[in-house]
Design an enzyme around this catalytic site. Sequence first.
Site, PDB file in Angstrom:
ATOM      1  N   CYS A   2       0.838  -1.196   0.000  1.00 34.73           N
ATOM      2  CA  CYS A   2       0.000   0.000   0.000  1.00 34.73           C
ATOM      3  C   CYS A   2       0.877   1.250   0.000  1.00 34.73           C
ATOM      4  CB  CYS A   2      -0.961   0.082   1.173  1.00 34.73           C
ATOM      5  SG  CYS A   2      -2.079  -1.319   1.332  1.00 34.73           S
ATOM      6  N   ARG A  27       3.841  -0.476  -4.786  1.00 36.05           N
ATOM      7  CA  ARG A  27       3.537  -0.938  -3.429  1.00 36.05           C
ATOM      8  C   ARG A  27       2.178  -1.622  -3.332  1.00 36.05           C
ATOM      9  NH1 ARG A  27       6.830   1.513   0.494  1.00 36.05           N
ATOM     10  NH2 ARG A  27       5.263   1.041   2.049  1.00 36.05           N
ATOM     11  N   TRP A  74      -2.827  -2.634  -1.617  1.00 31.51           N
ATOM     12  CA  TRP A  74      -2.593  -4.065  -1.742  1.00 31.51           C
ATOM     13  C   TRP A  74      -3.450  -4.716  -0.673  1.00 31.51           C
ATOM     14  CZ3 TRP A  74      -0.697  -8.267   1.023  1.00 31.51           C
ATOM     15  CH2 TRP A  74      -0.277  -9.370   0.270  1.00 31.51           C
ATOM     16  N   ASN A  98      -1.775   2.175   5.703  1.00 26.76           N
ATOM     17  CA  ASN A  98      -0.923   1.079   5.254  1.00 26.76           C
ATOM     18  C   ASN A  98      -0.559   0.249   6.469  1.00 26.76           C
ATOM     19  OD1 ASN A  98       1.004  -0.592   4.155  1.00 26.76           O
ATOM     20  ND2 ASN A  98       2.579   0.986   4.004  1.00 26.76           N
ATOM     21  N   GLY A  99      -0.811  -1.071   6.415  1.00 27.49           N
ATOM     22  CA  GLY A  99      -0.473  -1.927   7.539  1.00 27.49           C
ATOM     23  C   GLY A  99      -1.618  -2.841   7.918  1.00 27.49           C
ATOM     24  N   GLU A 481      16.496 -18.227  -7.691  1.00 29.90           N
ATOM     25  CA  GLU A 481      16.134 -16.876  -8.092  1.00 29.90           C
ATOM     26  C   GLU A 481      15.569 -16.857  -9.512  1.00 29.90           C
ATOM     27  OE1 GLU A 481      15.665 -12.699  -7.956  1.00 29.90           O
ATOM     28  OE2 GLU A 481      15.710 -14.312  -6.477  1.00 29.90           O
ATOM     29  N   LYS A 485      11.772 -15.601 -10.469  1.00 34.98           N
ATOM     30  CA  LYS A 485      11.483 -14.559 -11.454  1.00 34.98           C
ATOM     31  C   LYS A 485      10.463 -15.055 -12.468  1.00 34.98           C
ATOM     32  CE  LYS A 485      12.653 -11.760  -9.737  1.00 34.98           C
ATOM     33  NZ  LYS A 485      13.361 -11.997  -8.512  1.00 34.98           N
ATOM     34  N   GLU A 488       6.979 -15.390 -10.846  1.00 35.20           N
ATOM     35  CA  GLU A 488       6.424 -14.102 -10.431  1.00 35.20           C
ATOM     36  C   GLU A 488       5.745 -13.367 -11.573  1.00 35.20           C
ATOM     37  OE1 GLU A 488       8.802 -11.792  -6.967  1.00 35.20           O
ATOM     38  OE2 GLU A 488       9.999 -12.272  -8.730  1.00 35.20           O
ATOM     39  N   HIS A 504      16.400 -37.769  -6.695  1.00 35.56           N
ATOM     40  CA  HIS A 504      15.698 -38.047  -5.438  1.00 35.56           C
ATOM     41  C   HIS A 504      14.249 -37.578  -5.469  1.00 35.56           C
ATOM     42  CE1 HIS A 504      19.336 -39.409  -3.404  1.00 35.56           C
ATOM     43  NE2 HIS A 504      19.962 -38.387  -3.951  1.00 35.56           N
ATOM     44  N   LYS A 604       5.569  -4.668  -4.072  1.00 32.06           N
ATOM     45  CA  LYS A 604       7.022  -4.540  -3.998  1.00 32.06           C
ATOM     46  C   LYS A 604       7.539  -4.596  -2.566  1.00 32.06           C
ATOM     47  CE  LYS A 604      11.070  -3.594  -5.784  1.00 32.06           C
ATOM     48  NZ  LYS A 604      11.707  -4.545  -6.692  1.00 32.06           N
TER      49      LYS A 604
END
Length: 609
Positions: A2, A27, A74, A98-99, A481, A485, A488, A504, A604
């Site tokens: 947010c 955000r 968000w 925000n929170g 990573e 990517k 995402e 395995h 983000k």
Amino acid sequence: MCGIVAAAAQRDVAPLLIAGLKALEYRGYDSAGLAVLEGGQVHRVRAKGKVREMEALYLAEPFPGGTGIAHTRWATHGVPSEVNAHPHMVGRVTLVHNGIIENYASLRVELQSKGYVFASETDTEVMAALVDVNLDKGMSLREAVLATVRELDGAYAIAVISRDEPGRVVGARRGAPLLIGVGIGEHFLGSDAQALVQVTNKIIYLDEGDVAEITRESAHIYTLDGKPAERAMHESELSADAVERGEYRHYMQKEIFEQPRAVADTLEARIHANGVLPNIFGVGGDELLTKVKGLHIIACGTSYHAGMVAKYWIEEHARLPVNVEVASEYRYREAVVPEGTLFIAISQSGETADTLAAMRESRRRGYLGTLAICNVPESSVVREADLKLMTRAGPEIGVASTKAFTTQLSALALLTLHLAKQRGMDDARYQDLCAQLLHLPRSIDDALKLEPQIIELAERFVHRNHALFLGRGAHHPVALEGSLKLKEISYIHAEAYPAGELKHGPLALVDEDMPVIAVAPNGPLLDKLKSNLQEVRARGGELIVFADTAAHIDGNATRGAILRIDGGGEFIAPAVFTVPLQLLAYHVAVLRGTDVDQPRNLAKSVTVE
């Protein structure tokens, strides 16, 4: 998670608020809204979706006003919808947040018993009602906000206006960032400096628990007990150009190609041909690091992968034990802390809720000290750490981290070399590793030249639903990573494994429809990796191999493709091999038509637990 922007100015603020929200949209982008106070009336517009949806509604019926608050969301409490979008209005109060407020349910029940009826599912509307209750007691807006936040459990950054106090905005923060922008005859609040770069570069960062009151003429800060406080003013080095896409199609593409410069900036004045320079970790850093007997690295997401690479580096070259842990897990177990252990927090934003909380928790667990590796100088993680090393990546707008990762690796490489030298590394070996690190920007630049080949390669993934990534040693985190990517931003399900784990279990997934992406640097594990690749080939799997130019891998021995990369040396190769994996994810996502910079369900800066 947010974004907030607010203003008290001598001009109409709605266009400024919308511009600020666009800069903050990384955000959160589930919904957006703004509210402007003018002539004792609040004009509000909200919309589900991105800021442009709300902007279109505003432009259809614009309204004037010099005091306002705005928000891009968000979703946490309540699904993305117009009714759950901020700002929320209760009585004379309008508020953005925000929170997460952990005790909102009990507060909601108490307020409902007093006759309040709630329109949304959010914890934010409960806060607005609490402020309204306190205004009814004869408090000023600032006093009402102070009284309200004392009742809250959880994390918040808020901005509040009241119909009774035109020209005034009150903000508060705990566990989520908020800052003041100082203009000429106007003041602003924002979640970060990017929101305000178009209007001012003079920034005051609020401390934990601060409450701020802004008008056109002034900005005052108070502690949670209501006492006036002074906070230093800083001049932001951000420019408007730094948060523009320029010639690139997406921010992510721009940020991938900014990596040579970002890495060079991170290394500048910290290392030269003779080695790592002294005192790069801050006052007392060199002395504290001489006492280190072990390290505990805490991070989330991409930063966690950087920490995993550092574990290989530090244990091999400095011969110190390293534990790497996801921050959200660390917080809820009783870690055993051996004497002389340094706590390291890695965060791009410096406001990552789990990482910040873990660092605060570390204070009671007896660590030698704390080191922050971060991209934002005035962030909470940096301000609260004993030592710090800034990554100098510049603004990263794309939700999927790219230059944050390579600059974090650069900072961790500096730490590795510093510790290795302190612990008696052979001079010739030390000089070789320093030379590799100094060459890293050029090696990344060379890797970026693979883009035309990767664009062709990306076409193979357009209709795939799954992918498997393999790497060994320090390149297992690189594979993780690369997998992250791809999933995402392209929404292709991807997993990553140490290549030796293939037999395995994961080998059961391999068939002609499952592309297997392997990272193949030159080194002592290369022959082992070749054997793993043969296992894939024998099962008819399609192999995509990113191989070091010095690695002898027969391109005809694979069903798929092989791309040659100069890794620049075993030490820096993890950072170099990351770059083509970023490009692959980016171009696959472009071909699949996904929202590259703002992938679904993600934000983000994760400032809530």
